[in-house]
Design a protein around this motif. Sequence first.
Motif, PDB file in Angstrom:
ATOM      1  N   ILE A  40     -87.252  60.324 134.802  1.00 32.70           N
ATOM      2  CA  ILE A  40     -87.826  59.398 135.788  1.00 32.70           C
ATOM      3  C   ILE A  40     -88.548  60.196 136.869  1.00 32.70           C
ATOM      4  CG2 ILE A  40     -87.272  57.734 137.618  1.00 32.70           C
ATOM      5  CD1 ILE A  40     -85.010  56.696 135.756  1.00 32.70           C
ATOM      6  N   GLY A  41     -87.899  61.236 137.366  1.00 28.39           N
ATOM      7  CA  GLY A  41     -88.508  62.080 138.405  1.00 28.39           C
ATOM      8  C   GLY A  41     -89.808  62.722 137.940  1.00 28.39           C
ATOM      9  N   GLN A  42     -89.823  63.216 136.716  1.00 27.40           N
ATOM     10  CA  GLN A  42     -91.053  63.814 136.176  1.00 27.40           C
ATOM     11  C   GLN A  42     -92.176  62.796 136.110  1.00 27.40           C
ATOM     12  OE1 GLN A  42     -89.868  65.314 132.358  1.00 27.40           O
ATOM     13  NE2 GLN A  42     -88.942  67.178 133.184  1.00 27.40           N
ATOM     14  N   ILE A  59     -95.731  53.725 134.377  1.00 28.40           N
ATOM     15  CA  ILE A  59     -95.053  52.509 133.926  1.00 28.40           C
ATOM     16  C   ILE A  59     -94.761  52.601 132.426  1.00 28.40           C
ATOM     17  CG2 ILE A  59     -95.328  50.012 133.583  1.00 28.40           C
ATOM     18  CD1 ILE A  59     -97.079  50.175 136.275  1.00 28.40           C
ATOM     19  N   ALA A  60     -95.725  53.097 131.662  1.00 33.08           N
ATOM     20  CA  ALA A  60     -95.515  53.271 130.213  1.00 33.08           C
ATOM     21  C   ALA A  60     -94.382  54.271 129.952  1.00 33.08           C
ATOM     22  CB  ALA A  60     -96.810  53.726 129.544  1.00 33.08           C
ATOM     23  N   GLU A  61     -94.359  55.348 130.723  1.00 35.45           N
ATOM     24  CA  GLU A  61     -93.280  56.333 130.568  1.00 35.45           C
ATOM     25  C   GLU A  61     -91.935  55.720 130.943  1.00 35.45           C
ATOM     26  OE1 GLU A  61     -94.234  59.950 132.669  1.00 35.45           O
ATOM     27  OE2 GLU A  61     -96.048  60.267 131.485  1.00 35.45           O
ATOM     28  N   MET A  62     -91.906  54.896 131.984  1.00 35.86           N
ATOM     29  CA  MET A  62     -90.659  54.235 132.381  1.00 35.86           C
ATOM     30  C   MET A  62     -90.165  53.314 131.270  1.00 35.86           C
ATOM     31  SD  MET A  62     -89.651  55.373 135.189  1.00 35.86           S
ATOM     32  CE  MET A  62     -90.475  56.521 136.257  1.00 35.86           C
ATOM     33  N   LYS A  63     -91.088  52.667 130.577  1.00 37.09           N
ATOM     34  CA  LYS A  63     -90.700  51.804 129.452  1.00 37.09           C
ATOM     35  C   LYS A  63     -90.051  52.638 128.348  1.00 37.09           C
ATOM     36  CE  LYS A  63     -94.105  48.185 130.251  1.00 37.09           C
ATOM     37  NZ  LYS A  63     -95.317  47.501 129.784  1.00 37.09           N
ATOM     38  N   GLN A  74     -81.637  52.211 136.505  1.00 38.66           N
ATOM     39  CA  GLN A  74     -82.641  53.042 137.172  1.00 38.66           C
ATOM     40  C   GLN A  74     -84.029  53.001 136.544  1.00 38.66           C
ATOM     41  OE1 GLN A  74     -79.528  54.100 136.513  1.00 38.66           O
ATOM     42  NE2 GLN A  74     -78.662  55.007 138.349  1.00 38.66           N
ATOM     43  N   PRO A  75     -84.164  53.119 135.220  1.00 35.24           N
ATOM     44  CA  PRO A  75     -85.528  53.057 134.677  1.00 35.24           C
ATOM     45  C   PRO A  75     -86.172  51.684 134.872  1.00 35.24           C
ATOM     46  CG  PRO A  75     -83.964  53.700 132.955  1.00 35.24           C
ATOM     47  CD  PRO A  75     -83.189  53.449 134.199  1.00 35.24           C
ATOM     48  N   LYS A  76     -85.357  50.645 134.803  1.00 40.12           N
ATOM     49  CA  LYS A  76     -85.875  49.289 135.008  1.00 40.12           C
ATOM     50  C   LYS A  76     -86.346  49.134 136.454  1.00 40.12           C
ATOM     51  CE  LYS A  76     -82.799  47.254 131.541  1.00 40.12           C
ATOM     52  NZ  LYS A  76     -82.581  48.543 130.915  1.00 40.12           N
ATOM     53  N   HIS A  77     -85.547  49.631 137.375  1.00 41.52           N
ATOM     54  CA  HIS A  77     -85.898  49.554 138.796  1.00 41.52           C
ATOM     55  C   HIS A  77     -87.186  50.330 139.057  1.00 41.52           C
ATOM     56  CE1 HIS A  77     -85.726  50.535 143.100  1.00 41.52           C
ATOM     57  NE2 HIS A  77     -85.159  49.349 143.217  1.00 41.52           N
ATOM     58  N   ALA A  78     -87.263  51.546 138.541  1.00 39.26           N
ATOM     59  CA  ALA A  78     -88.465  52.370 138.748  1.00 39.26           C
ATOM     60  C   ALA A  78     -89.688  51.724 138.109  1.00 39.26           C
ATOM     61  CB  ALA A  78     -88.241  53.780 138.188  1.00 39.26           C
TER      62      ALA A  78
END
Length: 181
Positions: A40-42, A59-63, A74-78
């Motif tokens: 997430i940080g990256q 956003i694509a990376e978070m998905k 956390q990934p959903k929030h980000a």
Amino acid sequence: MTSQIFKTRVLFIAIIVMASLSIQAQETGQKGQSTMQALIGQSLSKVHESAPETFLNCIAEMKRIDAMFPDSIQPKHAMALQSLYFAVMNPHAEQTENLLAETEQTISLMEKMKGADPSDICTLRGFLYMVRIVQDPAKNGQRYYLDVMQYYEKALKLNPENQLAKQLQEKFFEGMRERGN
């Protein structure tokens, strides 16, 4: 509300979120959690305020991270937060409506998850409605004004230290004052 100052502040908020996620990762000590936090940080570190594409890539990376850690908030929030940042800075972009629909679904999913922070959920809901106002102030201002105020107030009542809620509430009031003048 989409002035250069606002965009700079939004980037600053993203950095704060990234820093808090990094701190959470250090505190957890769990390998999977740390890996997820590092990913997430990256992803967040690649976001540049002047380039909407970097938000979309993030956003694509978070998905993808969310798919790797489906039970994690956390990934959903980000993902929701980055989608809202993109939408507030690009309210009429082609991708905005789809992102907002996905964000609304993500927030609803997060509400049902064990361990979800109700203050964060309220903050995201308030931000979502704030974006709707930015999209069409004449049509949506009266419609969502109270919702935005109530969600930010509730977020701060649940957690008076919620910096994101404080900052977004202040930006909302600032925007309303500017609009009223």
